[in-house]
Design a protein around this motif. Structure first.
Motif, PDB file in Angstrom:
ATOM      1  N   LYS A 947       0.763  -1.352   0.050  1.00 37.45           N
ATOM      2  CA  LYS A 947       0.019  -0.119   0.000  1.00 37.45           C
ATOM      3  C   LYS A 947       1.020   1.327   0.025  1.00 37.45           C
ATOM      4  O   LYS A 947       1.911   1.452   0.780  1.00 37.45           O
ATOM      5  N   PRO A 948       0.443   2.262  -0.923  1.00 36.19           N
ATOM      6  CA  PRO A 948       1.337   3.516  -1.004  1.00 36.19           C
ATOM      7  C   PRO A 948       1.247   4.111   0.531  1.00 36.19           C
ATOM      8  O   PRO A 948       2.640   4.720   0.690  1.00 36.19           O
ATOM      9  N   ARG A 949       0.383   4.200   1.189  1.00 34.58           N
ATOM     10  CA  ARG A 949       0.509   4.785   2.594  1.00 34.58           C
ATOM     11  C   ARG A 949       1.418   4.571   3.291  1.00 34.58           C
ATOM     12  O   ARG A 949       1.911   4.974   4.107  1.00 34.58           O
ATOM     13  N   PHE A 950       1.736   3.270   3.074  1.00 30.43           N
ATOM     14  CA  PHE A 950       2.937   2.624   4.067  1.00 30.43           C
ATOM     15  C   PHE A 950       4.291   2.909   3.756  1.00 30.43           C
ATOM     16  O   PHE A 950       5.095   2.986   4.485  1.00 30.43           O
ATOM     17  N   ALA A 951       4.443   3.247   2.449  1.00 33.31           N
ATOM     18  CA  ALA A 951       5.765   3.075   1.916  1.00 33.31           C
ATOM     19  C   ALA A 951       6.424   4.368   2.619  1.00 33.31           C
ATOM     20  O   ALA A 951       7.659   4.337   2.989  1.00 33.31           O
ATOM     21  N   GLU A 952       5.846   5.508   2.781  1.00 31.55           N
ATOM     22  CA  GLU A 952       6.600   6.710   3.414  1.00 31.55           C
ATOM     23  C   GLU A 952       7.020   6.404   5.054  1.00 31.55           C
ATOM     24  O   GLU A 952       7.858   6.717   5.462  1.00 31.55           O
ATOM     25  N   ILE A 953       5.996   5.640   5.606  1.00 27.30           N
ATOM     26  CA  ILE A 953       5.999   5.613   7.119  1.00 27.30           C
ATOM     27  C   ILE A 953       7.211   4.599   7.320  1.00 27.30           C
ATOM     28  O   ILE A 953       7.760   4.709   8.212  1.00 27.30           O
ATOM     29  N   ILE A 954       7.419   3.564   6.122  1.00 31.44           N
ATOM     30  CA  ILE A 954       8.220   2.635   6.554  1.00 31.44           C
ATOM     31  C   ILE A 954       9.692   3.292   6.435  1.00 31.44           C
ATOM     32  O   ILE A 954      10.672   3.026   7.188  1.00 31.44           O
ATOM     33  N   GLU A 955       9.787   4.092   5.268  1.00 32.09           N
ATOM     34  CA  GLU A 955      11.122   4.783   5.168  1.00 32.09           C
ATOM     35  C   GLU A 955      11.378   5.557   6.401  1.00 32.09           C
ATOM     36  O   GLU A 955      12.498   5.658   6.616  1.00 32.09           O
ATOM     37  N   GLU A 956      10.539   6.198   6.926  1.00 28.84           N
ATOM     38  CA  GLU A 956      10.667   7.138   8.028  1.00 28.84           C
ATOM     39  C   GLU A 956      11.022   6.149   9.058  1.00 28.84           C
ATOM     40  O   GLU A 956      11.933   6.729  10.026  1.00 28.84           O
ATOM     41  N   SER A 957      10.394   5.184   9.448  1.00 30.59           N
ATOM     42  CA  SER A 957      10.865   4.239  10.549  1.00 30.59           C
ATOM     43  C   SER A 957      12.156   3.896  10.543  1.00 30.59           C
ATOM     44  O   SER A 957      12.754   3.820  11.413  1.00 30.59           O
ATOM     45  N   ILE A 958      12.608   3.357   9.291  1.00 33.25           N
ATOM     46  CA  ILE A 958      13.935   2.914   9.176  1.00 33.25           C
ATOM     47  C   ILE A 958      15.145   3.939   9.633  1.00 33.25           C
ATOM     48  O   ILE A 958      16.008   3.817  10.045  1.00 33.25           O
ATOM     49  N   GLN A 959      14.759   5.438   8.968  1.00 35.47           N
ATOM     50  CA  GLN A 959      15.493   6.310   9.207  1.00 35.47           C
ATOM     51  C   GLN A 959      15.633   6.530  10.529  1.00 35.47           C
ATOM     52  O   GLN A 959      16.674   7.057  11.162  1.00 35.47           O
ATOM     53  N   ALA A 960      14.624   6.431  11.250  1.00 35.58           N
ATOM     54  CA  ALA A 960      14.464   6.890  12.801  1.00 35.58           C
ATOM     55  C   ALA A 960      15.582   5.637  13.476  1.00 35.58           C
ATOM     56  O   ALA A 960      16.215   6.145  14.454  1.00 35.58           O
ATOM     57  N   LEU A 961      15.495   4.526  13.175  1.00 33.58           N
ATOM     58  CA  LEU A 961      16.287   3.412  13.746  1.00 33.58           C
ATOM     59  C   LEU A 961      17.665   3.823  13.236  1.00 33.58           C
ATOM     60  O   LEU A 961      18.614   3.889  14.225  1.00 33.58           O
ATOM     61  N   ILE A 962      18.024   4.263  12.325  1.00 32.29           N
ATOM     62  CA  ILE A 962      19.222   4.396  11.855  1.00 32.29           C
ATOM     63  C   ILE A 962      20.032   5.561  12.508  1.00 32.29           C
ATOM     64  O   ILE A 962      21.005   5.452  12.968  1.00 32.29           O
ATOM     65  N   SER A 963      19.247   6.628  12.705  1.00 32.21           N
ATOM     66  CA  SER A 963      19.882   7.746  13.419  1.00 32.21           C
ATOM     67  C   SER A 963      20.009   7.493  14.936  1.00 32.21           C
ATOM     68  O   SER A 963      20.760   7.933  15.345  1.00 32.21           O
ATOM     69  N   THR A 964      18.957   6.579  15.502  1.00 34.65           N
ATOM     70  CA  THR A 964      19.358   6.276  16.738  1.00 34.65           C
ATOM     71  C   THR A 964      20.758   5.224  16.933  1.00 34.65           C
ATOM     72  O   THR A 964      21.295   5.375  18.063  1.00 34.65           O
ATOM     73  N   VAL A 965      20.724   4.471  16.097  1.00 36.32           N
ATOM     74  CA  VAL A 965      22.162   3.766  16.106  1.00 36.32           C
ATOM     75  C   VAL A 965      23.173   4.563  16.063  1.00 36.32           C
ATOM     76  O   VAL A 965      24.262   4.341  16.847  1.00 36.32           O
ATOM     77  N   LEU A 966      23.233   5.377  15.168  1.00 38.31           N
ATOM     78  CA  LEU A 966      24.583   6.471  15.162  1.00 38.31           C
ATOM     79  C   LEU A 966      24.626   7.328  16.241  1.00 38.31           C
ATOM     80  O   LEU A 966      25.763   7.825  16.506  1.00 38.31           O
ATOM     81  N   ASN A 967      23.567   7.758  16.883  1.00 37.13           N
ATOM     82  CA  ASN A 967      23.387   8.963  17.918  1.00 37.13           C
ATOM     83  C   ASN A 967      24.101   8.526  18.912  1.00 37.13           C
ATOM     84  O   ASN A 967      24.238   7.391  19.445  1.00 37.13           O
ATOM     85  N   GLU A 968      24.875   9.439  19.780  1.00 35.80           N
ATOM     86  CA  GLU A 968      25.468   9.203  20.838  1.00 35.80           C
ATOM     87  C   GLU A 968      24.661   9.069  22.248  1.00 35.80           C
ATOM     88  O   GLU A 968      24.740   9.968  23.020  1.00 35.80           O
ATOM     89  N   ALA A 969      23.547   8.331  22.053  1.00 34.71           N
ATOM     90  CA  ALA A 969      22.622   8.430  23.124  1.00 34.71           C
ATOM     91  C   ALA A 969      23.127   7.194  24.102  1.00 34.71           C
ATOM     92  O   ALA A 969      24.248   6.781  24.126  1.00 34.71           O
ATOM     93  N   ALA A 970      22.246   6.849  25.131  1.00 34.47           N
ATOM     94  CA  ALA A 970      22.660   5.967  26.216  1.00 34.47           C
ATOM     95  C   ALA A 970      22.774   4.682  25.416  1.00 34.47           C
ATOM     96  O   ALA A 970      22.233   4.364  24.441  1.00 34.47           O
ATOM     97  N   MET A 971      23.825   3.552  26.017  1.00 31.09           N
ATOM     98  CA  MET A 971      24.035   2.635  25.483  1.00 31.09           C
ATOM     99  C   MET A 971      22.985   1.648  25.266  1.00 31.09           C
ATOM    100  O   MET A 971      22.489   0.738  24.241  1.00 31.09           O
TER     101      MET A 971
END
Length: 1182
Positions: A947-971
């Motif tokens: 479904k087209p409405r899921f494509a954008e949210i999937i991309e945004e979800s994965i980008q959120a995970l990638i940025s969290t992996v790279l951020n200097e947050a709590a271990m």
């Protein structure tokens, strides 16, 4: 001619002598005198001075009662007028007006407002500068009263008072010839330092100037012209000043020399005037883990001191304990009478901090005793009859070595010396609170006793005061300080160890600390037996509780807890309610420390009569040893017998005691001093019942095997408590229910060590929870007037055993779910947080997790809580969202696809959006938000992804995970993010390998696996890199090569860390990286081989050595899911080899052969080293 003209006077000046009528109301006398004073005009004639003298005398002698109805503004205005009438060249009048200022401000408890203070301060400072020295004492007393609680308003006068040539600095100097003036000057400085919350503090450098002046005063010896009582008051004022500076929070003792000097004078002052002790200390105490030398010579006290401190008793020798108690009882009464005597105060009957002689009472030290009315009298009545009748043994005048007047002075002297010791202890307590514990423990050996070596005397410490000080108030203060030192000392004391005999040339630090812990136990138990004051007895028991809570009994020899246990048991039935409450607190500390301890397990199984037969005079109100066996009244369910062996003896007397305390009516023998209980109450006082419920909760947490025998009976107790009107009793009942529920859950966990026949049967657990849900628990959940109780009831409801929940009647199950979903709308954040958490527990229940409607309702409730303003609510909601998504994954793995088909796609979309927003929140929310994102992306079906409405949210979800992996947050956040990315890789429906985000995800993971400081995060990223199951999912050859090279570099750097704590994860990290590399080899295509060969040519020896380690042994503490069996690992390498053999390499390409040779060589070395005769078989042979 008249001395001065008075407004409204009759001719001849005779109208003022008309007799005054009795005042019609309080304060009218003051107002009349004030009016007369305000009517006067400045005049230097003799008659004017006489008039002012008389008015001042009348104002001083006026009876003001309790404030007298006089306002502070009236007093301030009168004092300003009085000072205007008195010129500074009239020494006698200046002295008199100073007495008036001192008297009125003290008597009427007035703090002068800033405007009038400005005038009065200028006047008194000028008076000291211009008037004769004999007036200085009275002027300084007036100044002390003016600056009391007004230090922040005196800033512009501080240079005149505390500058280099300031008045107070000169007058407080040890060279000051008049000791009373010196004492008064130090008193003024102490009052200046007294801070008021919410007001500015003294500006720098004045706090430090005052601190140094106080320190110098305490270090200076008593001059020959100063009497003992004045010296005591001087020390008290200096101690009070330092205490005020420390309590204000601005004085930071960061310098070792400064702190050491203060601790040295405090230790010296703690023993000031203590009979039989004269210690000499260095000017500075330095932090050291070794015992410090006290330099204490065995001196004999002066004759007058010894005769005062040892009251003569009958020459017939009594037991040591008994004679000590007589002395304590007498000293307690002597002190209480002598402390009522006011300090020598000119023109004032007020004892307060202005006078600088405030004793250190337990309340001022923060004693948390139960407010029992008439406790002083109760304390004296508490001594048993033989000791109360010993009053005739007091020293009579004919037997005394001194006259009555001398005896009175000696008693007064002892009282003032005791107040110095109390002041030093109060100051020490403030010092403890103002420095870090790790700094404080450097001085441990200076204040805490150690076991003395053979032939050497016991070092002086806080226990010296506890055991030898004749003043019960001082003993209580010393115990408060010791408690403050012990509080939070668990980490420091955890190094103690004496389970084996140490025969070395030196004493290890661990043995020294263990020796100190043993000595503390010994001394406190001695003090417990010898103490007669109930107030001090309470402090001894509280101190013991602090010691027990922080001592590492699992590293110490047995018997320490047994001795405490046996000695405290009689005090459970003590007449004083505070002693009883603290005794239960101590028992609670014993059963909660390092639970479960085998020693405590045996103690709990002791018959109750053990230890109760040796009751002594300190506990005269014990009933028979069978008092604890009385069963609580009430219709306990007969089914309780299912969970307890029939005909067995009582397995735990402490549980029976606590149940009886909570539900049985109180006994007459214990009701004498129970003023803390409500009027007309038939039960024990509330603090006693609350403490008993806490002990039951501790037992349920640490010794559930004993508590489970009483499960149904405890259920009745909980129902009774939660049905009462007192919210505190209800709250503790709910806490006990939660602990029992948690204990039942622990028994049924897969990793539980409890044998199945030793567990509480599920049928009994169902009965237990049915009783709870049919009782007052639902009412507590709906009690919106007490949100804390509602929250605790939610926590209790979430501790239900999942197996038991499915066995509950359907209406009870619906009741639980309905109430939790309803409470999620609560306006109270505590309730909302508890409800969110409870829903997160329920959604994991096997009987509920496949209910699409319940899961959907729970999801909507959690998503609403994720929008809450409270961080705590959002954190709990994120945790529950993570649990809910775990449930989605579990349901996805079941053969029945109906759940996935029925679950709303729109709700999934909302959950993804909320999780993305939550991943940008604080770390407490973010860690579970990324967990939920990974699960949701794993759960998505092909029908959703298309479904087209899921494509954008999937991309945004994965980008959120990638940025969290790279951020200097709590271990923890980064670990969860790596885990979530691994979950994403598990969904075959996602376009991994072809989607644009593929390279970004792999780049993030390879960056972490090579450079993250935390090895557990590296392990999780390596695990994620080994999850894709096909070569296509790794993308083009360049992407594959990058992942391969990163893993080789990570393997090379697997021991590079500066953090010692990370070393224990090195083996796990190497294991996981090796598994990932072998996994990549088993998927490698022909285009990937050149890159692999190039790496092996450069780092082949290193890689091979780690591969051999991987094959030979499993990693310790490996939580990564890597295979542990040697055969399994061997097969992984073989499978990679077989895959490479099947690869069709281009003609002339030597990469394939090089890699195969590397793997075959690795296996050959492995088999040769392990002695295996297994040959490397080809695919056809196999």
């Amino acid at each position: 001619m008249a001395a001065m003209q008075v407004a409204g006077s009759l001719p001849g000046g005779q109208a003022r002598d008309v007799p005054r009528e009795p005042p019609p109301e309080q304060g009218s006398g003051f107002r009349c005198l004030s009016a007369r004073l305000c009517a006067l005009r400045p005049d230097d004639s003799s008659s004017a001075r006489t008039e002012i003298h008389l008015l001042f005398d009348q104002l001083i002698s006026e009876n003001y009662g309790e404030g007298g109805g006089v306002t502070p503004q009236d007093v301030s205005a009168l004092l300003v007028q009085a000072c205007r009438l008195v010129p500074l060249n009239q020494n006698h009048l200046v002295s008199k007006v100073s007495q008036l200022i001192h008297h009125l401000l003290n008597r009427l408890q007035v703090i002068v407002d800033e405007q009038n203070l400005d005038f009065l301060l200028a006047y008194t400072i000028s008076a000291i500068q211009q008037c004769s020295s004999w007036t200085h004492m009275e002027i300084l007393q007036a100044l002390a009263a003016l600056v009391y609680c007004n230090g922040s308003k005196c800033q512009k006068y501080l240079p005149d008072l505390l500058g280099k040539s300031g008045i107070l600095m000169k007058l407080s100097d040890s060279a000051q010839p008049d000791p009373e003036v010196r004492r008064a000057a130090v008193h003024c400085m102490a009052n200046l330092c007294l801070s008021v919350p919410g007001q500015p503090y003294l500006e720098e450098p004045y706090p430090n100037i005052c601190f140094q002046a106080f320190l110098t005063t305490l270090q200076s010896p008593k001059s020959s012209d100063m009497d003992d009582i004045t010296f005591c008051m001087l020390l008290q004022n200096a101690l009070k000043g330092i205490q005020s500076l420390l309590n204000g929070g601005k004085m930071k003792l960061t310098q070792t020399e400064e702190l050491g000097a203060l601790l040295a004078v405090l230790k010296k002052s703690m023993f000031h005037g203590l009979p039989g002790l004269d210690i000499e200390l260095p000017p500075v105490l330095y932090p050291t883990p070794l015992p410090q030398c006290d330099g204490r010579p065995p001196v004999k006290p002066p004759q007058s001191e010894s005769s005062a401190s040892r009251p003569a008793v009958n020459k017939k020798k009594k037991s040591k304990v008994k004679s000590r108690k007589i002395q304590q009882g007498e000293e307690e009464e002597e002190e209480s009478s002598s402390e009522r005597e006011a300090a020598p105060i000119t023109g004032s009957g007020r004892e307060n901090p202005r006078e600088g002689s405030t004793p250190c009472s337990p309340s001022s030290l923060g004693v948390r005793g139960l407010p029992v009315e008439g406790s002083d009298q109760a304390g004296r009545d508490r001594v048993s009859a033989p000791f109360r009748s010993a009053n005739w043994k007091r020293v009579s005048s004919s037997e005394s070595d001194y006259s009555d007047a001398e005896g009175g002075m000696q008693s007064k002297m002892r009282s003032y010396q005791a107040k110095v010791r109390q002041g030093a202890l109060a100051c020490f307590l403030s010092t403890i609170k103002s420095i870090e514990k790790k700094v404080l423990y450097g001085y441990w050996s200076a204040f805490v006793p150690d076991t003395p070596e053979l032939g050497s005397p016991q070092s002086v410490s806080l226990m010296t005061l506890t055991l030898k000080d004749p003043s019960p108030k001082t003993r209580a203060c010393a115990l408060q300080v010791l408690s403050a030192i012990l509080e939070g000392s668990k980490q420091f004391l955890s190094v103690a160890e004496d389970t084996s005999d140490h025969r070395r040339a030196f004493t290890p630090f661990s043995v020294m600390i263990a020796s100190s812990i043993r000595e503390l136990h010994r001394c406190l138990l001695l003090a417990l037996v010898a103490e007669s004051s109930s107030q001090t007895l309470t402090q001894i028991i509280k101190c013991l509780a602090n010691l027990v809570s922080n001592s590492p009994y699992n590293r110490l020899k047995l018997s320490l807890l047994t001795k405490v246990w046996n000695q405290i048991k009689p005090y459970i039935r003590h007449k004083d309610v505070n002693v009883r409450v603290s005794s239960l607190t101590l028992l609670g500390a014993i059963v909660s420390t390092h639970a479960p301890l085998p020693e405590v397990q045996l103690l709990l199984q002791q018959p109750c009569s053990s230890g109760l037969s040796n009751s002594n005079s300190a506990t005269p109100h014990l009933s028979t040893p069978d008092w604890w066996k009385k069963a609580p009244s009430g219709p306990f369910l007969e089914e309780a017998s299912v969970s307890s062996p029939k005909g067995s003896p009582e397995p735990c007397w402490l549980i029976r005691l606590c149940i009886s305390t909570v539900v049985l009516p109180k006994e007459d023998s214990c009701s004498g001093s129970d003023a803390g209980c409500a009027a007309g109450s038939t039960y024990e006082p509330s603090p006693m019942r609350l403490e008993a419920l806490q002990v039951l909760a501790h037992l349920a947490r640490g010794y559930f095997s004993m508590a489970q025998v009483y499960l149904m009976e405890l259920g009745e107790v909980i129902c009774k408590c939660m049905g009462e009107a007192d919210p505190s009793i209800q709250l503790h009942g709910a806490k006990l229910l939660e602990e029992l529920g948690t204990g039942l859950i622990q028994q049924y966990k897969p990793d539980s060590t409890v044998a199945s026949d030793q567990r509480v049967p599920v049928a009994v657990v169902v009965m237990f929870w049915t009783m709870m849900l049919n009782g007052p628990l639902p009412g507590a959940l709906q009690n919106s007037e007490h949100p804390t109780l509602q929250a605790s009831a939610c926590d209790a409801l979430s501790s239900i055993l999942p197996e038991a929940f499915s066995g509950l009647p359907s209406d009870r199950q619906i009741l639980c779910i309905t109430m939790l979903l309803g409470l999620n709308d609560s306006k109270n954040r505590l309730v909302k947080a508890a409800t969110s958490r409870a829903l997160g527990v329920y959604v994991l229940f096997p009987c509920l997790r496949q209910d699409v409607i319940f899961v959907a309702d729970t999801a909507n409730a959690i998503l609403m809580s994720l929008q809450d303003k409270s961080l705590n609510v959002r954190a709990k909601a994120a945790w529950s969202l993570g649990n809910l998504t775990d449930t989605l994954i579990v349901n996805m793995e079941t053969p029945d696809p109906s759940f996935q088909e029925e679950f709303s796609g729109l709700l999934l979309l909302k959950m993804l959006q909320s999780a993305i927003e939550a991943s940008r929140d604080k770390d407490k929310v973010k860690s579970n938000a990324v967990r939920a994102l990974g699960n949701l992306l794993h759960f998505l079906q092909p029908s959703h992804i298309e479904k087209p409405r899921f494509a954008e949210i999937i991309e945004e979800s994965i980008q959120a995970l990638i940025s969290t992996v790279l951020n200097e947050a709590a271990m923890k956040v980064r670990w969860n993010a790596c885990y979530a990315v691994g979950n994403v890789f598990k969904n075959p429906a996602l376009p991994l390998g072809t989607a644009p985000w593929t390279s970004q995800a792999y780049n993030a993971l390879t960056s972490v696996v090579t450079s993250c400081k935390n090895f557990k995060v590296r392990i999780r990223s390596a695990t994620a890199l080994s999850i894709p199951s096909t070569r296509e999912q790794y993308g083009p050859a360049e992407q594959y090569a990058q992942i391969w090279n990163a893993l080789v570099i990570a393997l090379q750097k697997s021991e590079d860390t500066t953090d010692f704590l990370e070393f224990k994860y090195c083996a796990s990290l190497r294991t996981q990286i090796c598994q990932a590399l072998i996994h990549l080899l088993s998927l490698a295509g022909a285009s990937d081989l050149p890159c692999i060969r190039e790496t092996l040519e450069l780092n082949g020896d290193m890689v091979q050595s780690f591969f051999l380690q991987f094959l030979k042994s499993g990693a310790e503490g490996d939580d990564t899911g890597a295979p542990h069996g040697l055969l399994e690992r061997d097969q992984m390498v073989r499978a990679a080899l077989e895959h490479l053999r099947s690869n069709q390499a281009p003609p002339g390409d030597s990469a394939k052969r090089a890699i195969m040779d590397f793997l075959e060589d690795t296996l050959t070395i492995y088999f040769d080293s392990s002695g295996s005769q297994v040959a490397l078989l080809g695919p056809t042979d196999r």
